[in-house]
Design a protein around this motif. Structure first.
Motif, PDB file in Angstrom:
ATOM      1  N   ASN A  22     -87.287 -18.751  41.538  1.00 37.47           N
ATOM      2  CA  ASN A  22     -88.232 -17.734  41.055  1.00 37.47           C
ATOM      3  C   ASN A  22     -88.175 -16.998  39.952  1.00 37.47           C
ATOM      4  OD1 ASN A  22     -89.128 -17.788  43.774  1.00 37.47           O
ATOM      5  ND2 ASN A  22     -87.489 -16.280  44.706  1.00 37.47           N
ATOM      6  N   SER A  34     -91.695 -21.394  41.203  1.00 36.77           N
ATOM      7  CA  SER A  34     -92.419 -20.790  42.301  1.00 36.77           C
ATOM      8  C   SER A  34     -93.891 -20.468  41.976  1.00 36.77           C
ATOM      9  CB  SER A  34     -91.905 -19.352  43.070  1.00 36.77           C
ATOM     10  OG  SER A  34     -90.526 -19.606  43.284  1.00 36.77           O
ATOM     11  N   MET A  89     -92.331 -24.313  48.896  1.00 37.78           N
ATOM     12  CA  MET A  89     -91.122 -23.596  48.527  1.00 37.78           C
ATOM     13  C   MET A  89     -89.845 -23.432  49.819  1.00 37.78           C
ATOM     14  SD  MET A  89     -93.246 -20.526  46.895  1.00 37.78           S
ATOM     15  CE  MET A  89     -91.821 -19.312  46.679  1.00 37.78           C
ATOM     16  N   ASP A 103     -88.576 -16.585  49.393  1.00 40.71           N
ATOM     17  CA  ASP A 103     -89.829 -17.058  49.258  1.00 40.71           C
ATOM     18  C   ASP A 103     -91.112 -16.086  49.501  1.00 40.71           C
ATOM     19  OD1 ASP A 103     -88.440 -19.461  48.978  1.00 40.71           O
ATOM     20  OD2 ASP A 103     -89.096 -20.344  50.638  1.00 40.71           O
ATOM     21  N   ALA A 118     -88.982 -20.878  55.905  1.00 44.60           N
ATOM     22  CA  ALA A 118     -88.025 -21.531  55.002  1.00 44.60           C
ATOM     23  C   ALA A 118     -86.717 -21.833  55.717  1.00 44.60           C
ATOM     24  CB  ALA A 118     -88.006 -20.450  53.951  1.00 44.60           C
TER      25      ALA A 118
END
Length: 425
Positions: free
Chosen positions: A70, A75, A104, A114, A147
């Motif tokens: 991130n 991302s 992701m 995420d 995720a």
């Protein structure tokens, strides 16, 4: 009576505001006292033994990889890539959210991380394009909970350690159910977005798509390396976690050049804080797990549900309903740690595949992340997207129903999980 002592002490401690980890230790102490075997050394020994597991090393490294992803711009490139592919379709930004969530998910394995990344970038874009903002937030929340189902997944690691089930097999078994969750969200989104007056993004040219793919190539290479290495048997999940963290660090610093050396202390600190919370929960839960076994609580529960032992599908339905109810009040990791030692002996006695059960159990717990009153992922979307929590809760309902239907579809047809898992493994 032992079961009542366990449940009463655990829920009682949580009801007065005791943190979950300390509640688990407390109910362990109460169980020891009730059984006349109180010994403080049992608590210390089980907590140390709980942390002293090589497999659990994967948790801090996957968390660190997610934070580096991130902060290092991975991302953002993934979202830009998804926009270039499907952003021009009517309702395309919603499909972008789901596609980006799936990609992701195969990198970080953290629902909260995420979801925060997707919400920060996509909610302002969706609001500007005329989308219903609470519904958009609900979609992003429902996409974010994929995720922990698609590998690499910290939830699978925790479950694998607690249930003594192969984490590699769990990883492979989670791929197809995670994709099914994504498909269900796309179908639901296309139905609910029909009446919205929205402005589609301009269609990107072939050249622009190639350029977006090129910019995202380093980010897209990460899941290939992680899953490919595990599938080929070159690395274990723990080793894959280390590779993921190093890869995210190098790409963020040298390929995308968005991660600066001055950013590293704060990134590492955030990863360390998250790791410490999860690891302390694991250690405390293993004290309770040992005492649950010593008190023979699974056998006591089996006595209550004995008529269902010979009917695995009905038993799975009953367990899934139980976990759905528990998931409304507890976060993902505590639910796994509390229920796994209780349910696994029953599952094995009923002849249910432990890997299949693990996938279903984690899917169910993930759905709990978007169910009130706790709804951790709903809170993330509400905070990052600046949307009132009540409105996000209403917005997520169609997608919550869709993912729950997928869950019960897989209960009815276990081969949808088992057959792809065997082929992949």
């Amino acid at each position: 009576m032992t079961l009542l002592v366990f449940i009463g002490s655990l829920l009682g401690a949580m009801a007065i505001g005791v943190p979950v980890a300390f509640s688990l230790m407390f109910c362990g102490v109460v169980l020891m006292w009730y059984m006349g075997m109180f010994n403080s050394q049992i608590i210390a020994q089980n907590m140390i033994a709980g942390a002293d597991t090589f497999t659990l090393l994967a948790i801090p490294f996957f968390i660190l990889a997610g934070e580096l992803m991130n902060s290092g711009g991975l991302s953002k490139r993934i979202i830009e890539f998804a926009i270039a592919l499907v952003g021009h379709i009517r309702g395309g930004l919603g499909i972008v959210a789901i596609v980006a969530a799936l990609i992701m998910a195969s990198i970080s394995g953290s629902a909260a991380a995420d979801t925060a990344a997707l919400a920060a970038i996509l909610i302002p874009m969706m609001a500007k394009a005329g989308y219903n903002v609470p519904r958009s937030g609900g979609l992003i929340a429902a996409g974010g909970i994929i995720a922990p189902v698609i590998p690499p997944s910290m939830a699978f690691i925790v479950f694998g350690v607690a249930a003594n089930v192969s984490i590699t097999q769990l990883f492979m078994a989670g791929i197809f159910p995670g994709i099914l969750m994504g498909i269900s969200l796309v179908m639901t989104w296309l139905i609910v977005v029909r009446k919205d007056k929205i402005k589609a993004l301009p269609k990107t040219s072939g050249k622009e798509r190639i350029q977006a793919t090129g910019r995202a190539l380093w980010a897209l290479g990460m899941p290939v390396i992680i899953l490919g290495g595990i599938k080929a048997g070159v690395v274990t999940p723990t080793e894959a976690a280390v590779i993921a963290a190093i890869y995210a660090l190098l790409v963020g610093m040298f390929a995308y050049r968005e991660l600066k050396p001055r950013d590293l202390p704060s990134v590492i600190l955030r990863a360390a804080k998250t790791t410490s919370v999860i690891m302390f929960l694991v250690c405390a839960a293993l004290v309770s797990a040992w005492l649950i076994t010593a008190a023979n609580i699974p056998a006591e529960i089996t006595g209550y549900i004995e008529p269902l032992i010979d009917r695995p599908i009905l038993l799975m339905f009953a367990i899934m309903v139980l976990v759905l109810i528990v998931g409304t009040a507890l976060d993902l990791t505590p639910t796994i740690l509390i229920l796994t030692p209780v349910l696994m002996p029953i599952v094995k006695q009923a002849g249910i595949d432990p890997v299949y059960f693990g996938v279903m159990f984690i899917m169910n717990n993930c759905i709990g992340l978007i169910t009130p009153p706790v709804g951790v992922v709903l809170n993330v979307v509400s905070g990052v997207g600046r949307i009132p929590l009540g409105k996000v809760t209403v917005g997520v309902l169609p997608f919550l129903i869709a993912e729950t239907l997928v869950l019960f579809l897989l209960v009815l047809f276990p081969d949808l999980v088992i057959v792809p898992a065997r082929w992949l493994y």
